[in-house]
Structures are given as C-alpha cells and as structure tokens.
Motif scaffolding. Structure first.
Motif, PDB file in Angstrom:
ATOM      1  N   HIS A  14       0.848  -1.179   0.000  1.00  0.00           N
ATOM      2  CA  HIS A  14       0.000   0.000   0.000  1.00  0.00           C
ATOM      3  C   HIS A  14       0.894   1.244   0.000  1.00  0.00           C
ATOM      4  O   HIS A  14       1.412   1.651   1.034  1.00  0.00           O
ATOM      5  CB  HIS A  14      -0.916   0.011   1.229  1.00  0.00           C
ATOM      6  CG  HIS A  14      -1.831  -1.168   1.283  1.00  0.00           C
ATOM      7  ND1 HIS A  14      -2.424  -1.600   2.438  1.00  0.00           N
ATOM      8  CD2 HIS A  14      -2.243  -2.036   0.315  1.00  0.00           C
ATOM      9  CE1 HIS A  14      -3.163  -2.662   2.195  1.00  0.00           C
ATOM     10  NE2 HIS A  14      -3.072  -2.934   0.912  1.00  0.00           N
ATOM     11  N   PHE A  15       1.092   1.822  -1.162  1.00  0.00           N
ATOM     12  CA  PHE A  15       1.895   3.029  -1.271  1.00  0.00           C
ATOM     13  C   PHE A  15       0.973   4.241  -1.196  1.00  0.00           C
ATOM     14  O   PHE A  15       0.084   4.403  -2.032  1.00  0.00           O
ATOM     15  CB  PHE A  15       2.681   3.046  -2.588  1.00  0.00           C
ATOM     16  CG  PHE A  15       3.718   1.979  -2.681  1.00  0.00           C
ATOM     17  CD1 PHE A  15       4.908   2.079  -1.980  1.00  0.00           C
ATOM     18  CD2 PHE A  15       3.507   0.855  -3.455  1.00  0.00           C
ATOM     19  CE1 PHE A  15       5.872   1.086  -2.061  1.00  0.00           C
ATOM     20  CE2 PHE A  15       4.459  -0.146  -3.546  1.00  0.00           C
ATOM     21  CZ  PHE A  15       5.645  -0.022  -2.845  1.00  0.00           C
ATOM     22  N   GLU A  17       0.662   8.116  -1.611  1.00  0.00           N
ATOM     23  CA  GLU A  17       1.409   9.208  -2.215  1.00  0.00           C
ATOM     24  C   GLU A  17       1.417  10.458  -1.340  1.00  0.00           C
ATOM     25  O   GLU A  17       2.327  11.269  -1.417  1.00  0.00           O
ATOM     26  CB  GLU A  17       0.797   9.532  -3.586  1.00  0.00           C
ATOM     27  CG  GLU A  17       0.864   8.371  -4.569  1.00  0.00           C
ATOM     28  CD  GLU A  17       0.234   8.707  -5.895  1.00  0.00           C
ATOM     29  OE1 GLU A  17      -0.292   9.840  -6.020  1.00  0.00           O
ATOM     30  OE2 GLU A  17       0.267   7.863  -6.801  1.00  0.00           O
ATOM     31  N   ASP A 398      -3.123   2.661  -4.759  1.00  0.00           N
ATOM     32  CA  ASP A 398      -1.996   2.683  -5.689  1.00  0.00           C
ATOM     33  C   ASP A 398      -2.439   2.085  -7.021  1.00  0.00           C
ATOM     34  O   ASP A 398      -2.215   0.912  -7.313  1.00  0.00           O
ATOM     35  CB  ASP A 398      -0.829   1.896  -5.089  1.00  0.00           C
ATOM     36  CG  ASP A 398       0.437   2.006  -5.934  1.00  0.00           C
ATOM     37  OD1 ASP A 398       0.459   2.866  -6.844  1.00  0.00           O
ATOM     38  OD2 ASP A 398       1.378   1.244  -5.692  1.00  0.00           O
ATOM     39  N   TYR A 399      -3.082   2.912  -7.852  1.00  0.00           N
ATOM     40  CA  TYR A 399      -3.616   2.428  -9.119  1.00  0.00           C
ATOM     41  C   TYR A 399      -2.500   1.961 -10.044  1.00  0.00           C
ATOM     42  O   TYR A 399      -2.616   0.915 -10.685  1.00  0.00           O
ATOM     43  CB  TYR A 399      -4.443   3.533  -9.790  1.00  0.00           C
ATOM     44  CG  TYR A 399      -5.676   3.914  -9.018  1.00  0.00           C
ATOM     45  CD1 TYR A 399      -6.843   3.167  -9.132  1.00  0.00           C
ATOM     46  CD2 TYR A 399      -5.680   5.008  -8.160  1.00  0.00           C
ATOM     47  CE1 TYR A 399      -7.982   3.498  -8.412  1.00  0.00           C
ATOM     48  CE2 TYR A 399      -6.815   5.348  -7.438  1.00  0.00           C
ATOM     49  CZ  TYR A 399      -7.964   4.588  -7.572  1.00  0.00           C
ATOM     50  OH  TYR A 399      -9.079   4.918  -6.853  1.00  0.00           O
ATOM     51  N   SER A 400      -1.429   2.719 -10.135  1.00  0.00           N
ATOM     52  CA  SER A 400      -0.314   2.323 -11.001  1.00  0.00           C
ATOM     53  C   SER A 400       0.328   1.040 -10.506  1.00  0.00           C
ATOM     54  O   SER A 400       0.658   0.148 -11.294  1.00  0.00           O
ATOM     55  CB  SER A 400       0.729   3.445 -11.059  1.00  0.00           C
ATOM     56  OG  SER A 400       0.179   4.617 -11.620  1.00  0.00           O
ATOM     57  N   GLY A 401       0.498   0.933  -9.198  1.00  0.00           N
ATOM     58  CA  GLY A 401       1.084  -0.284  -8.639  1.00  0.00           C
ATOM     59  C   GLY A 401       0.217  -1.502  -8.892  1.00  0.00           C
ATOM     60  O   GLY A 401       0.718  -2.591  -9.184  1.00  0.00           O
ATOM     61  N   HIS A 402      -1.106  -1.331  -8.776  1.00  0.00           N
ATOM     62  CA  HIS A 402      -2.018  -2.444  -9.035  1.00  0.00           C
ATOM     63  C   HIS A 402      -1.925  -2.884 -10.493  1.00  0.00           C
ATOM     64  O   HIS A 402      -1.887  -4.089 -10.789  1.00  0.00           O
ATOM     65  CB  HIS A 402      -3.450  -2.018  -8.705  1.00  0.00           C
ATOM     66  CG  HIS A 402      -4.473  -3.084  -8.956  1.00  0.00           C
ATOM     67  ND1 HIS A 402      -4.794  -4.052  -8.023  1.00  0.00           N
ATOM     68  CD2 HIS A 402      -5.240  -3.365 -10.045  1.00  0.00           C
ATOM     69  CE1 HIS A 402      -5.711  -4.861  -8.516  1.00  0.00           C
ATOM     70  NE2 HIS A 402      -6.006  -4.464  -9.747  1.00  0.00           N
TER      71      HIS A 402
END
Length: 729
Positions: A14-15, A17, A398-402
C-alpha cells in the motif's frame, strides 16, 4: 498439473502518495458519482419499507440482498415489491441478490410471526461456563440451556471428541454475549455431549458451526447435504416468477462442482442470465478455491463463518490471498462483516474503519452489510459511513502499482505456461481448478506443498438426507430443509469445474473476468495436431491475450492521457469486468443496450440484468440505453451527455472508449468540446485538444479515427444483437 495458482504471488504493498499528515484532516469534498467500491445491503425489518429503501439508494446502496436463511417467502416478496417502488422513485439502478440457506445448520426453536410477518423467537436462555450442553438430532427435543436440537440428522456422525462447536445468533460477530463455544466431550447415540467454554445468552435464530480437530473431517463436513435446501428451491422458483433476480449466492460452496450444479439448476428454470456468487466460508472452499473462482461469476468472502473455521492469525493472509486471486482473474470479490458495532451504534470502531479501508486497498470490489441493515438501528447511516470510508481509501489506492502488479503476474503466468508446453504432454496440460496452490497451506499448515489436498466427491444436488425445517414458507407451513433434488449427477464425479464438452462443444464458463487458460491450451494442441497431420495450420492467437490486451490498453491509455472517463460498450459483461480488473482511477461507464430475444412462446427484452450486474464491479457506473439507440457514434454522444449531467466528465476531458467496429474490438480516444456537452474525434476540429497517442507504450496500430484495433476479436466474445425499434411503455 499446472494450476491457476502456479505463480506465487507477492502481497500488494500500500503506497500512499500523500506525505503531508495534516492534509488528511481536511474535510472530504462531495463526490459527483457513486462508483468505486460498491455497497450490498441486506433487506430486513430495519429497512424494508419504501421510504427506508429510498434512503438506502440515495446513500449509495448498489445491490439489495434477500437472505433466504430466515423469513417467509411472502415477506421477501413484499420487500422486493417495495424495492421496485423505491427504484422508480429514485430512478437509480439496483441489483438483487438472493442468498441461499444451503448447508447452513441451525438450532430448532419455536417462533411466532410479528405484525409485519417476520419470524420472532419468544424469550431467551442463559448457558453458563462449564455447564454440560447436549446437542441432539432428536426432532422432539425442545431447546433449552441444557439441550440444543439441531436440524442436521447426521450431526452425531460428523463430530468427534475434542471438536469445537460455535453456536450463536445469526449474523453475530462471534465475540458478543450471544456467542457460545462448546467442546465435544462424548458422542452417545444421536446425542453429542459438550462442555460450555464461556457464558452466553442464547437469543434469536441460532446457527451452528463445527470446527473439527481432524484435517480429513474438515473436508467431509456436511458432505451428505445437498447444496440447496428444498426451501431454497421453493423460494427461488416463487420469487423469480415475479421479480428479476440478478445474483444467487451459494452458501458454503465446497468446490467448482457446486457452482456447476447451481448453474444447471438455474438454467433449467430459465435463469441463464442470473449470475452466481460463491461464498467462501470454510477450509474446504480454500482447498478448492481455484475451481470455485473459475466457475463462479464472483466471490463473497464470508468472514463470519470463515473466521470461525480458520485460525485468527491466518485470517489476514487468507483475505489478502483470496482478494488477490480474484483480482488476477478479474472476478468481483465482496467481503462481509466489516462494521458489526453499527448494528447498535451510529459510528464504527477504529478497528472497523481501518478494516474497511484496508480491504479497499487490498482490492475488494464491494462490501456486504448484514445485521447492520437487516436489524440494525442505523441502516442508512451505516451505508453512508462505509461508503465514505471506501472513498477515502480509494483516493490513496496505488492504481499504477495495481496495474503493474497484474501485468507482472500475467507475464509470469505466460512464461510458466510456455515452459509447461515445452516440457509437458498434452494430457498434463489440463488446468486442475481444484488445486489451490499455497492458499491451502495458509489456513492449517497440515498439507505440505505439493501434497494432494482432499476434495469432496459426489453430486452436489444428490448428496443429501432429509430433516425438517424451522422456516415457514409462503403458506406458513414447514417444508423440508435438506432434501435431495432430482436430476443430480452420478456419485463419484470429480469435483472440478466441468471442462468437458457441453452444448456446442464448449465448456460452461463465467462471462465475467478472464477466460480459463485451458481454452487457449485446447486451441494450441489442436493447432499442433493439425500440423502433425500435414493439415493447414492457422496462426494461433489467444483470445485471452487479445481481451486482456484491449482492457489493459484502454486503462493504460486513460492513465497516460489523464482521461476523465472510460466508456465500455457491453454485451455480455466480460469486457467491462476486464477493464474494471485493472482498476483505473477514473470511472468506467458501461453502456448496455437492451435487445429483444425470442423464446418458445414470447419475446423478452434482455440487457437490463447485465446493467444491474455491473453494479458489483468496482469503479463501474452502468448506463442502460434505450432500445434502438442508433449507431455507435450516436450512443457515444448520448453516453457522454449523461456522464456530463452526472459530473463524470467535463469540458476538454479526454474519454477512452472500448467498442466494437466491424467485428473488431477497438479503443477510441475522443475529447469533450469547450462546453462539455459533446465529444469530438481528434481529427474533427482544432478546438479539441490533441493527444499524441503514438508516444503511449503498449498501444496497437492507430486508425485515422483515433482507434486502437484488435483484429478478429469480437466484443465480449459474442456478436452485438441487432438493433430493435423502441418499445412503448
């Protein structure tokens, strides 16, 4: 054997921002749309009137759950009629979920019906710690502090000395005054003698959960019970003749064969459009989870029962693993039991609020509310509070991470498949949906890696004995509880998702999420055999890869150009579910066009159920277009107009569209005009802002209209039905 869980997945981190802690305290602004994580509310005495349902819909309820475990069918039909009136009044779509009684075990107690027709038990009794309590199958026994008659006639053959029984009020947390834990001391005939481990007040409908100390027994628990009770069969037939039901939840799902059995039953009733949500409630479901997830249209993590069958220290890992696997398959996943205290309090505890947020960060699609809305004091406040918590968590998701995590898992899976194809015979290239990878080891640690986990056998519709039922039907009589249904499969069939040929020579698979890998494997093997026989070999392209590529491309494009909205033209729901799988940060407007379909005796309008079924997908906002809506461009203009009115898109926003053009699935990028009332292609006018799509990595060849083409792949794997004239009301 190659399994869906062959790739070992790492937990998603869970990043967050935002690093300014003080800014978190700023008041949350109003949200212009109800998207993101979805809320399923259980309808009961606390919220079954029209004005109460209107309030729930306005607060954000996406799906109404009718629980067949308790309450007469006539009461539930009245609730559904009130829901229809509330939907008309609010002009909001709402899905309907029927939750079955299934293999639920209960204590037989006398009851009466109140003035609204809801069952009510008279009085309660106390059980003291250390007291002897007999659980009996004697149908003449009366419930008391020392004797608990159970509805399952074979219960005494199921338990062993040392087992643990949990008996508590239906939909309780397991940690309140109405929760009783018993330790089995001896089994004498049809009587199971136990010792109470705590003080408890037995009140209301009492359910029983059995936790065996023996690993093999856990796999065979209640194995002779059919997956639907006669009460379920009667209720489903009665309700679906008058109301449209979008989902049926299968209680205590054990394996993929259970889902297959329910699918066959619904199809025979003419409910082919009704989707199945499999409830994961015990360790047997975890052992066989891959098969369940493949066969079902979605998964409900029933954390109440599951938490009683799994060690507390394992629950967090189980939840994260199940959600991750559903995310990887693109199947909607729902969690339960999140804000139990809001049944009696207007505010959740700190732990509950954090639990909801963490589930959203894990990737859950929705939250199911049980006692909080069924009998709670604050049903509307509960829906509004849970939805507010979900929205705050979505802001830091974290949409990009997902997206990168899903892409990485897909690449690892592809490499594993390629290695297998090079080193394994055709017979070994069979996806075994019952194997559950390392998920099975999480809940017990007994089964070693690579060891064959036990699985059930026999027909889910024919494993059964007969008992009596404490639930009234519409006439007030007491139908049988667990009775075998006709037409069951032969005992001894493998408990797997049916991959054998069905009608048309194709296996029966869900229309949501990714297609099973075995389908492309079969095509690859046929291509190889054709080459060996000297026949012309057609270029092999995986439909799975095409669908996934289009969905991921649409999400990546929307992210790169900072689009305000994604529009998906839906026919079966697969494309919409695949786009939702990649969790774009912008809403997904799913456009469904109803169409006429003829049956043996009549014409019926189909498509409305699909729009409602999209309501359990995270981030999806379904829109039901009028029949005969016109061309794709016309429907697109209507869709963006409706999106503008709802605040989903604004002037100069980019909109990414996934649609079918000449039997090809395409991704098209359009831009809103300067006043935000219509959209323009990038070649239409200099007034619209231009986007250099050639700089976006991972896109296919662009057409002059700004579309990304995926040749030879039809939308949702089926042709769009022909347009029909608009129907008069």
């Amino acid at each position: 054997r190659l399994t869906i869980a062959a790739v070992i997945m790492k937990a998603k981190l869970h990043f967050l921002e935002q690093d300014d802690v003080s800014s978190i305290l700023n008041p949350a602004g109003p949200t212009p749309h109800i998207a993101g994580t979805k809320i399923i509310a259980t309808i009961g005495p606390a919220c079954h009137e029209v004005d109460q349902l209107v309030e729930l819909l306005e607060c954000g309820m996406s799906c109404a759950r009718i629980d067949l475990t308790w309450g007469p069918v006539e009461y539930h039909k009245k609730s559904l009629n009130n829901l229809q009136l509330a939907i008309k009044q609010t002009r909001r779509l709402c899905a309907v979920l029927l939750d079955t009684l299934g293999r639920e075990l209960m204590i037989r107690r006398s009851y009466t019906l109140d003035e609204q027709g809801w069952p009510k038990h008279e009085g309660s009794f106390d059980v003291k710690r250390g007291a002897e309590v007999v659980v009996t199958t004697d149908i003449d026994a009366v419930a008391s502090s020392s004797c608990l008659p159970i509805t399952y006639p074979n219960f005494h053959n199921l338990v062993n000395v040392g087992d643990t029984l949990f008996i508590g009020r239906y939909l309780v947390s397991g940690a309140d005054d109405s929760s009783l834990y018993l330790e089995v001391k001896s089994v004498e005939g049809n009587n199971v003698k136990c010792t109470a481990q705590n003080d408890a007040v037995m009140d209301g409908l009492l359910t029983v959960t059995h936790h065996s100390a023996n690993e093999q027994d856990r796999m065979s628990m209640q194995a002779d019970l059919p997956l639907l009770s006669e009460h379920d069969v009667h209720a489903i037939r009665d309700i679906t003749t008058q109301f449209e039901v979008d989902f049926v939840a299968l209680t205590f799902t054990r394996d993929g064969e259970d889902v297959d059995g329910l699918r066959d039953f619904l199809d025979k009733l003419g409910l082919e459009q009704t989707k199945i949500l499999a409830k994961v409630e015990n360790q047997a479901a975890l052992y066989n989870f891959a098969g369940i997830a493949t066969a079902a249209d979605g998964v409900i993590i029933s954390r109440g029962n599951l938490g009683l069958d799994v060690a507390p220290e394992k629950m967090a890992r189980v939840q994260k693993e199940v959600i991750s696997k559903c995310n990887l398959l693109g199947k909607p996943v729902i969690i339960t039991r999140v804000v139990d205290t809001m049944a009696t309090a207007p505010r959740p505890t700190r732990a509950e609020a954090t639990d909801v947020a963490n589930a959203v960060l894990d990737g859950t699609d929705g939250v199911l509310l049980g006692a909080e809305t069924l009998r709670g004091k604050y049903p509307a406040i509960t829906v509004k509070t849970v939805l507010a918590i979900c929205r705050q968590a979505e802001e830091v998701f974290d949409y990009s991470g997902h997206f990168e995590w899903l892409t990485l898992q897909g690449e690892m899976d592809d490499r594993a498949m390629t290695r297998r194809k090079r080193t394994t015979s055709d017979e070994d290239l069979i996806v075994d949906p019952q194997a559950s990878g390392h998920l099975a080891t999480i809940q017990s640690g007994v089964v070693a890696p690579g060891q064959q986990a036990p699985c059930s056998t026999g027909s889910p519709l024919s494993r059964g004995t007969r008992t009596s039922l404490d639930l009234p039907d519409s006439s007030g009589s007491l139908p049988p509880l667990h009775k075998a249904l006709p037409g069951g499969k032969a005992p001894g069939q493998a408990a797997v998702v049916s991959m054998q040929a069905r009608a048309g020579g194709m296996p029966k698979v869900s229309s949501f999420g990714s297609l099973p890998r075995s389908l492309s494997d079969q095509s690859m093997r046929k291509r190889s055999m054709d080459g060996d026989r000297g026949l012309p070999v057609q270029p092999f392209t995986s439909q799975i890869d095409k669908a996934e590529s289009i969905a991921s491309t649409a999400v990546r494009t929307a992210d790169k150009i900072n689009a305000g909205l994604i529009i998906v033209y839906a026919s079966s729901g697969r494309t919409a579910s695949l786009v939702a799988k990649y969790r774009p940060k912008m809403p997904i407007l799913t456009l469904v066009v109803p169409h006429l379909k003829s049956s043996a005796l009549k014409w019926e309008l189909q498509g409305r159920s699909l729009a409602r079924q999209c309501l359990i997908m995270r981030g999806v906002v379904p829109m039901l277009a009028a029949p005969g809506a016109g061309t794709n461009d016309h429907m697109l203009q209507e869709a963006v107009s409706a999106a503008t009115k709802r605040g989903l898109v604004h002037a100069h926003d980019h909109v990414v569209c996934v649609m079918s053009i000449k039997d090809s699935l395409v991704v098209k990028v359009v831009t809103m005009d300067s006043i935000g009332t219509r959209c323009m292609r990038h070649t239409d006018s200099a007034q619209g802002s231009e986007v250099d799509l050639s700089k976006i990595s991972g896109l296919a060849e662009l057409s002059k209209s700004g579309a990304v083409l995926a040749p030879e792949f039809k939308l949702d794997t089926e042709p769009i039905p022909p347009r029909v004239p608009a129907m008069k009301a």
